[in-house]
Design a protein around this motif. Structure first.
Motif, mmCIF file in Angstrom:
data_model
loop_
_atom_site.group_PDB
_atom_site.id
_atom_site.type_symbol
_atom_site.label_atom_id
_atom_site.label_comp_id
_atom_site.label_asym_id
_atom_site.label_seq_id
_atom_site.Cartn_x
_atom_site.Cartn_y
_atom_site.Cartn_z
ATOM 1 N N GLY A 61 80.156 86.111 61.636
ATOM 2 C CA GLY A 61 80.620 85.287 60.529
ATOM 3 C C GLY A 61 80.745 83.819 60.876
ATOM 4 O O GLY A 61 80.395 82.952 60.076
ATOM 5 N N ASN A 62 81.225 83.522 62.087
ATOM 6 C CA ASN A 62 81.384 82.113 62.472
ATOM 7 C C ASN A 62 80.693 81.773 63.787
ATOM 8 O O ASN A 62 80.766 80.641 64.248
ATOM 9 N N GLY A 63 80.022 82.752 64.406
ATOM 10 C CA GLY A 63 79.289 82.484 65.642
ATOM 11 C C GLY A 63 80.142 82.432 66.892
ATOM 12 O O GLY A 63 79.636 82.140 67.976
ATOM 13 N N ALA A 64 81.446 82.695 66.785
ATOM 14 C CA ALA A 64 82.295 82.712 67.979
ATOM 15 C C ALA A 64 81.730 83.730 68.962
ATOM 16 O O ALA A 64 81.391 84.851 68.585
ATOM 17 N N THR A 65 81.607 83.324 70.215
ATOM 18 C CA THR A 65 80.935 84.149 71.218
ATOM 19 C C THR A 65 81.757 84.207 72.490
ATOM 20 O O THR A 65 82.233 83.184 72.976
ATOM 21 N N CYS A 66 81.898 85.412 73.024
ATOM 22 C CA CYS A 66 82.566 85.633 74.305
ATOM 23 C C CYS A 66 81.551 86.227 75.272
ATOM 24 O O CYS A 66 80.791 87.125 74.910
ATOM 25 N N LEU A 67 81.517 85.716 76.491
ATOM 26 C CA LEU A 67 80.684 86.288 77.549
ATOM 27 C C LEU A 67 81.581 86.572 78.734
ATOM 28 O O LEU A 67 82.399 85.731 79.117
ATOM 29 N N THR A 68 81.453 87.771 79.292
ATOM 30 C CA THR A 68 82.249 88.134 80.467
ATOM 31 C C THR A 68 81.363 88.829 81.486
ATOM 32 O O THR A 68 80.375 89.472 81.140
ATOM 33 N N HIS A 69 81.704 88.670 82.749
ATOM 34 C CA HIS A 69 80.973 89.292 83.863
ATOM 35 C C HIS A 69 81.901 90.337 84.483
ATOM 36 O O HIS A 69 82.818 90.001 85.229
ATOM 37 N N CYS A 70 81.697 91.603 84.127
ATOM 38 C CA CYS A 70 82.573 92.704 84.557
ATOM 39 C C CYS A 70 82.032 93.350 85.826
ATOM 40 O O CYS A 70 80.856 93.674 85.894
ATOM 41 N N ASP A 71 82.916 93.564 86.796
ATOM 42 C CA ASP A 71 82.497 94.250 88.017
ATOM 43 C C ASP A 71 83.201 95.588 88.214
ATOM 44 O O ASP A 71 83.078 96.208 89.262
ATOM 45 N N GLY A 72 83.955 96.034 87.211
ATOM 46 C CA GLY A 72 84.621 97.322 87.301
ATOM 47 C C GLY A 72 85.971 97.269 87.978
ATOM 48 O O GLY A 72 86.621 98.293 88.157
ATOM 49 N N THR A 73 86.432 96.071 88.362
ATOM 50 C CA THR A 73 87.704 95.950 89.053
ATOM 51 C C THR A 73 88.864 96.410 88.185
ATOM 52 O O THR A 73 89.716 97.169 88.619
ATOM 53 N N ASP A 74 88.900 95.920 86.956
ATOM 54 C CA ASP A 74 89.984 96.302 86.046
ATOM 55 C C ASP A 74 89.457 96.268 84.618
ATOM 56 O O ASP A 74 89.958 95.528 83.774
ATOM 57 N N THR A 75 88.449 97.088 84.355
ATOM 58 C CA THR A 75 87.777 97.081 83.055
ATOM 59 C C THR A 75 88.747 97.389 81.926
ATOM 60 O O THR A 75 88.664 96.802 80.847
ATOM 61 N N LYS A 76 89.676 98.288 82.170
ATOM 62 C CA LYS A 76 90.636 98.673 81.130
ATOM 63 C C LYS A 76 91.445 97.475 80.652
ATOM 64 O O LYS A 76 91.739 97.322 79.466
ATOM 65 N N ALA A 77 91.810 96.591 81.566
ATOM 66 C CA ALA A 77 92.586 95.403 81.201
ATOM 67 C C ALA A 77 91.705 94.300 80.632
ATOM 68 O O ALA A 77 92.172 93.454 79.863
ATOM 69 N N GLU A 78 90.412 94.291 81.014
ATOM 70 C CA GLU A 78 89.520 93.216 80.576
ATOM 71 C C GLU A 78 89.231 93.265 79.077
ATOM 72 O O GLU A 78 89.168 92.224 78.425
ATOM 73 N N PHE A 79 89.038 94.465 78.539
ATOM 74 C CA PHE A 79 88.585 94.535 77.155
ATOM 75 C C PHE A 79 89.615 94.062 76.137
ATOM 76 O O PHE A 79 89.246 93.408 75.161
#
Length: 204
Positions: free
Chosen positions: A75-93
């Motif tokens: 809708g507005n083009g807001a974009t998030c990019l993240t580089h996940c390494d599995g360290t704390d995926t549960k907290a990252e999302f």
């Protein structure tokens, strides 16, 4: 069955709507310069929108067992990019969702598109654990190590980066300090990996 996050439907895409995965794999890697770039290191995330006058590209690379995730509000083009390494995926999302939400509170239309790049069939199955599925790739090395996303056009393309932001060795040292291994997949690292580790260790 649709995927709902905080009551909103998220559309999981196998590829960019304008660029099928097969074409992305077939692209040559583009060198991305520092102009308009915000580089995202491992275990980091960044979020912005097309209204940002300074940043037009978010990008990350060196993803072997790691995954680069792009979440875009159409809708507005807001974009998030993240580089996940599995360290704390549960907290990252939750952080990812909250970051995109902070840019999209007053958006009445659009959807959330998700793009996932990275991982391969590594012997220790780190990629599979991170994505909860076995990749059906006979080539046991990553096909794509890095991507960039153009905030204004939503184009996602293969990329590598000469400039990874200020004090790159300091950021890399922080990542190395987080675990005992220099790499989760030493046989699958990109060609510049050894020089990168050497300069980081020299920084210590």
């Amino acid at each position: 069955m649709p995927l709902l996050v905080e009551g909103r439907q998220v559309r999981l895409l196998q590829s960019s709507p304008t660029l099928p995965a097969r074409l992305l794999r077939g692209q040559s890697v583009q060198q991305v310069g520092p102009q308009g770039l915000l580089y995202v290191q491992q275990r980091e995330l960044a979020v912005t929108s097309p209204k940002n006058g300074s940043i037009s590209i978010l990008g990350s690379d060196d993803a072997t067992t790691c995954h680069i995730v792009v979440l875009r509000q159409t809708g507005n083009g807001a974009t998030c990019l993240t580089h996940c390494d599995g360290t704390d995926t549960k907290a990252e999302f939750p952080l990812i969702m909250n970051s995109i939400k902070s840019f999209s509170d007053h958006v009445q239309c659009g959807r959330l598109d998700v793009y996932l790049v990275g991982g391969f069939s590594d012997n220790r199955q780190l990629s599979q654990k991170l994505t909860h599925q076995i990749l059906k790739n006979e080539n046991h090395f990553p096909i794509i190590y890095g991507i960039a996303v153009n905030i204004k056009t939503a184009e996602i393309y293969r990329a590598s980066f000469q400039d990874r932001g200020p004090e790159e060795q300091l950021w890399a040292a922080r990542t190395l300090a987080g675990g005992p291994n220099l790499s989760t997949s030493p046989l699958a690292e990109p060609p510049h990996f050894v020089e990168h580790i050497r300069s980081t260790l020299m920084f210590f």
